[in-house]
Design a protein around this motif. Structure first.
Motif, mmCIF file in Angstrom:
data_model
loop_
_atom_site.group_PDB
_atom_site.id
_atom_site.type_symbol
_atom_site.label_atom_id
_atom_site.label_comp_id
_atom_site.label_asym_id
_atom_site.label_seq_id
_atom_site.Cartn_x
_atom_site.Cartn_y
_atom_site.Cartn_z
ATOM 1 N N ARG A 134 -48.043 5.935 -33.959
ATOM 2 C CA ARG A 134 -47.395 5.772 -32.726
ATOM 3 C C ARG A 134 -46.536 6.851 -32.258
ATOM 4 N NH1 ARG A 134 -46.744 1.842 -35.793
ATOM 5 N NH2 ARG A 134 -47.643 -0.057 -35.784
ATOM 6 N N ASN A 165 -43.537 8.134 -29.569
ATOM 7 C CA ASN A 165 -42.416 7.705 -28.565
ATOM 8 C C ASN A 165 -42.575 8.871 -27.755
ATOM 9 O OD1 ASN A 165 -41.251 9.837 -29.587
ATOM 10 N ND2 ASN A 165 -40.006 8.617 -30.873
ATOM 11 N N ASP A 166 -41.774 8.780 -26.508
ATOM 12 C CA ASP A 166 -41.662 9.751 -25.248
ATOM 13 C C ASP A 166 -41.731 11.274 -25.954
ATOM 14 O OD1 ASP A 166 -41.930 7.730 -23.625
ATOM 15 O OD2 ASP A 166 -39.804 7.608 -23.168
#
Length: 90
Positions: A4, A6-7
């Motif tokens: 995944r 994140n920003d």
């Protein structure tokens, strides 16, 4: 491999990272590593991965493009380093 993003990972580091010891560079290991990582991510059910490299790392960029990477954009890190972002459809 990062399952995944994140920003920060979406902007700079992407789904995977790797390094080749200097004495082993230029022998095709980067392409093999990327190919194997793409197989694993595909087996995990991922449909698309983000792979990045420093703008001045022409060898990595060629490896990413040869593996199906499509250039999307560049991002600038706080230290001024330019990151090139590529998406690979699996």
């Amino acid at each position: 491999m990062r399952h995944r993003l994140n920003d920060y990972l979406l902007r700079i580091d992407g789904h995977m990272g790797g390094a080749i010891r200097p004495s082993y560079r230029g022998k095709g290991y980067g392409g093999v590593m990327l190919s194997l990582a793409l197989e694993v991510t595909k087996d995990m059910g991922m449909k698309r991965v983000l792979v990045t490299c420093n703008k001045d790392n022409i060898v990595s960029e060629k490896t990413i493009v040869k593996s199906g990477g499509i250039f999307e954009s560049e991002e600038i890190e706080d230290n001024g380093n330019i990151i090139r972002r590529f998406w690979i459809d699996l």
